[in-house]
Design a protein around this motif. Structure first.
Motif, PDB file in Angstrom:
ATOM      1  N   SER A 169       0.807  -1.227   0.000  1.00 49.08           N
ATOM      2  CA  SER A 169       0.000   0.000   0.000  1.00 49.08           C
ATOM      3  C   SER A 169       0.841   1.279   0.000  1.00 49.08           C
ATOM      4  CB  SER A 169      -0.995   0.000   1.155  1.00 49.08           C
ATOM      5  OG  SER A 169      -0.333  -0.034   2.399  1.00 49.08           O
ATOM      6  N   ARG A 170       1.843   1.349   0.832  1.00 51.36           N
ATOM      7  CA  ARG A 170       2.679   2.560   0.865  1.00 51.36           C
ATOM      8  C   ARG A 170       3.462   2.704  -0.434  1.00 51.36           C
ATOM      9  NH1 ARG A 170       5.071   4.832   5.746  1.00 51.36           N
ATOM     10  NH2 ARG A 170       7.081   4.106   4.977  1.00 51.36           N
ATOM     11  N   ARG A 189       5.201   4.955  -5.371  1.00 56.39           N
ATOM     12  CA  ARG A 189       5.746   4.547  -6.660  1.00 56.39           C
ATOM     13  C   ARG A 189       4.738   4.657  -7.808  1.00 56.39           C
ATOM     14  NH1 ARG A 189      10.156   0.296  -6.954  1.00 56.39           N
ATOM     15  NH2 ARG A 189      11.464   0.704  -5.148  1.00 56.39           N
ATOM     16  N   ARG A 190       3.491   4.679  -7.502  1.00 51.28           N
ATOM     17  CA  ARG A 190       2.439   4.812  -8.531  1.00 51.28           C
ATOM     18  C   ARG A 190       1.569   6.029  -8.215  1.00 51.28           C
ATOM     19  NH1 ARG A 190       5.532   2.288 -11.071  1.00 51.28           N
ATOM     20  NH2 ARG A 190       5.358   0.110 -11.598  1.00 51.28           N
ATOM     21  N   GLU A 191       2.232   7.086  -7.777  1.00 46.60           N
ATOM     22  CA  GLU A 191       1.524   8.289  -7.335  1.00 46.60           C
ATOM     23  C   GLU A 191       0.623   8.865  -8.423  1.00 46.60           C
ATOM     24  OE1 GLU A 191       2.484  12.554  -5.181  1.00 46.60           O
ATOM     25  OE2 GLU A 191       4.089  11.513  -6.251  1.00 46.60           O
ATOM     26  N   GLN A 239       2.450  -4.488 -11.871  1.00 41.33           N
ATOM     27  CA  GLN A 239       3.881  -4.397 -12.152  1.00 41.33           C
ATOM     28  C   GLN A 239       4.668  -4.197 -10.868  1.00 41.33           C
ATOM     29  OE1 GLN A 239       5.514  -4.958 -15.155  1.00 41.33           O
ATOM     30  NE2 GLN A 239       7.197  -5.049 -13.667  1.00 41.33           N
ATOM     31  N   LEU A 240       4.128  -3.404  -9.970  1.00 42.15           N
ATOM     32  CA  LEU A 240       4.778  -3.181  -8.681  1.00 42.15           C
ATOM     33  C   LEU A 240       4.889  -4.495  -7.896  1.00 42.15           C
ATOM     34  CD1 LEU A 240       5.954  -0.950  -6.884  1.00 42.15           C
ATOM     35  CD2 LEU A 240       3.666  -0.609  -5.973  1.00 42.15           C
ATOM     36  N   ALA A 297      14.814  -3.566   1.780  1.00 39.87           N
ATOM     37  CA  ALA A 297      15.141  -4.323   0.573  1.00 39.87           C
ATOM     38  C   ALA A 297      14.457  -3.756  -0.675  1.00 39.87           C
ATOM     39  CB  ALA A 297      14.745  -5.787   0.763  1.00 39.87           C
ATOM     40  N   PHE A 298      13.306  -3.125  -0.492  1.00 41.52           N
ATOM     41  CA  PHE A 298      12.518  -2.575  -1.604  1.00 41.52           C
ATOM     42  C   PHE A 298      12.043  -1.191  -1.183  1.00 41.52           C
ATOM     43  CE2 PHE A 298       8.578  -2.567  -4.331  1.00 41.52           C
ATOM     44  CZ  PHE A 298       9.219  -2.690  -5.548  1.00 41.52           C
ATOM     45  N   PRO A 299      12.897  -0.165  -1.377  1.00 41.97           N
ATOM     46  CA  PRO A 299      12.610   1.190  -0.887  1.00 41.97           C
ATOM     47  C   PRO A 299      11.308   1.765  -1.446  1.00 41.97           C
ATOM     48  CG  PRO A 299      14.873   1.012  -1.624  1.00 41.97           C
ATOM     49  CD  PRO A 299      14.191  -0.243  -2.042  1.00 41.97           C
ATOM     50  N   LEU A 300      10.728   2.685  -0.690  1.00 39.75           N
ATOM     51  CA  LEU A 300       9.472   3.315  -1.091  1.00 39.75           C
ATOM     52  C   LEU A 300       9.617   4.131  -2.363  1.00 39.75           C
ATOM     53  CD1 LEU A 300       8.067   4.522   2.328  1.00 39.75           C
ATOM     54  CD2 LEU A 300       7.169   2.710   0.885  1.00 39.75           C
ATOM     55  N   VAL A 301      10.759   4.753  -2.547  1.00 41.22           N
ATOM     56  CA  VAL A 301      10.976   5.589  -3.722  1.00 41.22           C
ATOM     57  C   VAL A 301      11.894   4.833  -4.665  1.00 41.22           C
ATOM     58  CG1 VAL A 301      11.858   7.802  -4.549  1.00 41.22           C
ATOM     59  CG2 VAL A 301      10.680   7.672  -2.350  1.00 41.22           C
TER      60      VAL A 301
END
Length: 105
Positions: free
Chosen positions: A14-15, A20-22, A54-55, A94-98
């Motif tokens: 969700s975050r 990433r898909r803003e 894709q995310l 491991a998978f940053p928000l940005v």
């Protein structure tokens, strides 16, 4: 083709969806605020769904174990983030928000 993400996996993302898909997220949200009929927002909703799918694939490729552990924790604790903060921290390291942001040390 990968399967559709389960609800607890979407909660784990969700975050990331918001960050990433803003653009897709905001386009779909803004359209739904203006229109009562869901079909009016179909293009925006489909773009968001493609982006989220894709995310999901990106998360599974970049941090499969951390993602699975966080999503499983959320599923086990009834989607309560507070119970899974340690797993969330490991996943976001491991998978940053940005996208393109280096992992936090």
């Amino acid at each position: 083709m990968a399967r559709v993400p389960y609800s607890h996996e979407l909660y784990a993302l969700s975050r990331h969806i918001v960050f990433r898909r803003e653009k897709e997220h905001n386009d779909a949200k803004n359209c739904k605020e203006k229109h009562d009929w869901p079909e009016d927002c179909r293009p925006e909703s489909e773009a968001l769904i493609r982006g989220v799918n894709q995310l999901y694939l990106d998360a599974m490729a970049a941090a499969p174990e951390e993602f699975k552990e966080f999503a499983t924790c959320l599923d086990h604790y009834g989607l309560r983030f507070a119970r899974c903060r340690d797993k969330q921290k490991a996943f976001e390291k491991a998978f940053p928000l940005v996208e393109g942001q280096p992992p936090k040390q």
